[in-house]
Design a protein around this motif. Structure first.
Motif, mmCIF file in Angstrom:
data_model
loop_
_atom_site.group_PDB
_atom_site.id
_atom_site.type_symbol
_atom_site.label_atom_id
_atom_site.label_comp_id
_atom_site.label_asym_id
_atom_site.label_seq_id
_atom_site.Cartn_x
_atom_site.Cartn_y
_atom_site.Cartn_z
ATOM 1 N N LEU A 152 0.828 -1.206 0.000
ATOM 2 C CA LEU A 152 0.000 0.000 0.000
ATOM 3 C C LEU A 152 0.862 1.255 0.000
ATOM 4 O O LEU A 152 0.501 2.265 -0.621
ATOM 5 C CB LEU A 152 -0.947 -0.010 1.199
ATOM 6 N N ASP A 153 1.993 1.212 0.697
ATOM 7 C CA ASP A 153 2.931 2.344 0.645
ATOM 8 C C ASP A 153 3.381 2.596 -0.793
ATOM 9 O O ASP A 153 3.466 3.749 -1.248
ATOM 10 C CB ASP A 153 4.157 2.066 1.513
ATOM 11 N N ALA A 154 3.685 1.516 -1.515
ATOM 12 C CA ALA A 154 4.143 1.652 -2.905
ATOM 13 C C ALA A 154 3.036 2.223 -3.782
ATOM 14 O O ALA A 154 3.288 3.083 -4.643
ATOM 15 C CB ALA A 154 4.606 0.296 -3.443
ATOM 16 N N ARG A 185 0.888 9.507 -5.862
ATOM 17 C CA ARG A 185 1.393 10.874 -5.683
ATOM 18 C C ARG A 185 2.203 11.345 -6.879
ATOM 19 O O ARG A 185 2.473 12.537 -7.023
ATOM 20 C CB ARG A 185 2.261 10.952 -4.416
ATOM 21 N N ASP A 186 2.609 10.390 -7.731
ATOM 22 C CA ASP A 186 3.460 10.717 -8.880
ATOM 23 C C ASP A 186 2.579 11.122 -10.063
ATOM 24 O O ASP A 186 1.654 10.401 -10.440
ATOM 25 C CB ASP A 186 4.308 9.487 -9.246
ATOM 26 N N LEU A 196 9.732 -0.813 -4.863
ATOM 27 C CA LEU A 196 8.601 -1.565 -5.406
ATOM 28 C C LEU A 196 7.788 -0.677 -6.344
ATOM 29 O O LEU A 196 7.397 -1.104 -7.444
ATOM 30 C CB LEU A 196 7.728 -2.073 -4.254
ATOM 31 N N ALA A 197 7.550 0.560 -5.935
ATOM 32 C CA ALA A 197 6.810 1.492 -6.793
ATOM 33 C C ALA A 197 7.558 1.747 -8.093
ATOM 34 O O ALA A 197 6.957 1.789 -9.177
ATOM 35 C CB ALA A 197 6.578 2.809 -6.043
ATOM 36 N N LEU A 213 6.259 1.015 -11.874
ATOM 37 C CA LEU A 213 6.263 2.085 -12.871
ATOM 38 C C LEU A 213 6.978 1.637 -14.145
ATOM 39 O O LEU A 213 6.511 1.899 -15.264
ATOM 40 C CB LEU A 213 6.949 3.327 -12.289
ATOM 41 N N GLU A 214 8.073 0.929 -13.994
ATOM 42 C CA GLU A 214 8.815 0.416 -15.157
ATOM 43 C C GLU A 214 7.945 -0.528 -15.984
ATOM 44 O O GLU A 214 8.020 -0.547 -17.213
ATOM 45 C CB GLU A 214 10.071 -0.310 -14.677
ATOM 46 N N HIS A 215 7.090 -1.294 -15.316
ATOM 47 C CA HIS A 215 6.262 -2.280 -16.014
ATOM 48 C C HIS A 215 5.017 -1.676 -16.639
ATOM 49 O O HIS A 215 4.207 -2.413 -17.238
ATOM 50 C CB HIS A 215 5.875 -3.415 -15.059
#
Length: 361
Positions: free
Chosen positions: A203-205, A211-212, A313-314, A318-320
């Protein structure tokens, strides 16, 4: 004389219980005489209950031993220690049939100083008598070796075959549909809602992604599973308006995998995660924390990130978002799936370690 096995299991659910059931069926299918112990071994120490379990194990082992050589296979730290005490108490009586003890370690000891100290004592008890210790992860293997185990092996813990009965990887997906370009990335998590699975980190990720400006609204997560953290997770998801849905316990995991773009595991510790084996066979792109035996399962197929590192992890998620990255990882998953161990490998290992190496057999 055919192989006879006393199978000792603790009260447990999830992967441990499923693996013991799988072993029981596999050994019986191979013509082995398997007896499930009646000993009741709880998840937590209880002097009265443990003493009763020890008496049952002594009685069962002695009765089976009276008719020839046997193997005792105990699953878990506490079951292994109690089985070791039961076998040791019989003593090496002259002319008595041999008893071979094998213990499979499934989980690490988690808790405060006192809990870890008790765990260390139990480990020394079982390693002092076990002929072989099977470990589901590298850290458990190292602990068993340090505790004095005479032989430590990597346990084979395969995922069950799919609904078709096959464990082969699925065929590659067709070309991406252009209409999919604008929809959010569907992320699937298959996990018990328990602290070990690192779901607060997940959930943090997701919060980082929301937020991004680049990734906001581009990822939605479904978590298949149930457990003690359900209410706390639901409250946080609602409070922070995170794009995460708790799907509950599901029986249609293959269907969920077929619709997922990405499978994620944020676990703080794992043995050999069956869910990731299923994801590999489904040809899904995978991101996972480098926890316990996860690397044993995925090898180079998954993108691995440090345990508890939500920003990493985030970043990996994002990369995927790039379909080309996902297609590459899907191919890697299918390739790894072809070399995953199966039920036959597990059965072969069990037959090898459980058969007493004794001329009286």
């Amino acid at each position: 004389m055919s192989l006879r096995v006393l199978l000792v299991r603790p009260r447990a659910s999830g992967g441990l219980a499923a693996h013991v059931d799988q072993e029981h069926a596999a050994l019986e299918g191979a013509g082995v005489g398997v007896r499930a112990s009646a000993a009741v071994i709880g998840e937590r120490p209880s002097p009265r209950a443990d003493a009763a379990a020890l008496r049952v194990l002594r009685r069962e082992t002695a009765a089976l031993r009276a008719t020839g050589p046997i193997a005792v296979h105990a699953h878990g730290l506490r079951a292994g220690a109690l089985a070791a005490l039961a076998v040791r108490s019989l003593g090496p009586a002259s002319g008595a049939a041999p008893v071979r003890l094998v213990v499979t370690l499934h989980n690490r000891t988690v808790g405060g100083t006192a809990v870890r100290a008790v765990g260390a004592v139990l480990l020394r008890i079982l390693t002092s008598r076990a002929d072989v210790v099977l470990a589901v992860s590298p850290d458990l293997a190292e602990q068993a070796a340090r505790a004095g185990a005479s032989e430590v092996l990597h346990a084979v813990v395969p995922a069950p075959a799919g609904p078709s009965g096959s464990s082969d990887p699925v065929d590659p997906a067709g070309p991406a549909d252009p209409a999919d370009a604008g929809r959010p990335l569907d992320v699937l998590v298959i996990a018990r809602l328990a602290p070990q699975k690192g779901l607060p980190d997940l959930l943090d990720a997701v919060a980082v992604l929301e937020r991004d400006l680049v990734s906001r609204g581009r990822v939605r997560v479904g978590i298949a599973g149930d457990g003690p953290l359900r209410q706390a997770l639901a409250e946080r998801i609602a409070a922070e308006r995170l794009p995460v849905e708790l799907l509950g316990r599901r029986e249609d995991v293959p269907a969920l995998l077929s619709r997922a773009d990405l499978v994620v595991s944020a676990a703080r510790w794992e043995g050999q995660p069956v869910a990731l084996q299923e994801a590999l066979r489904a040809g899904r792109a995978i991101i996972a924390t480098d926890a316990g035996g996860t690397r044993w399962v995925t090898q180079e197929a998954a993108t691995l990130v440090p345990v508890g590192d939500a920003p990493a992890l985030a970043s990996a998620i994002l990369e995927h978002l790039d379909p080309a990255v996902r297609r590459h990882r899907e191919q890697a998953s299918r390739q790894r799936a072809r070399s995953l161990p199966g039920a036959r490998d597990m059965t072969d290992q069990l037959l090898d370690v459980l058969a007493p190496r004794d001329p009286r057999w």
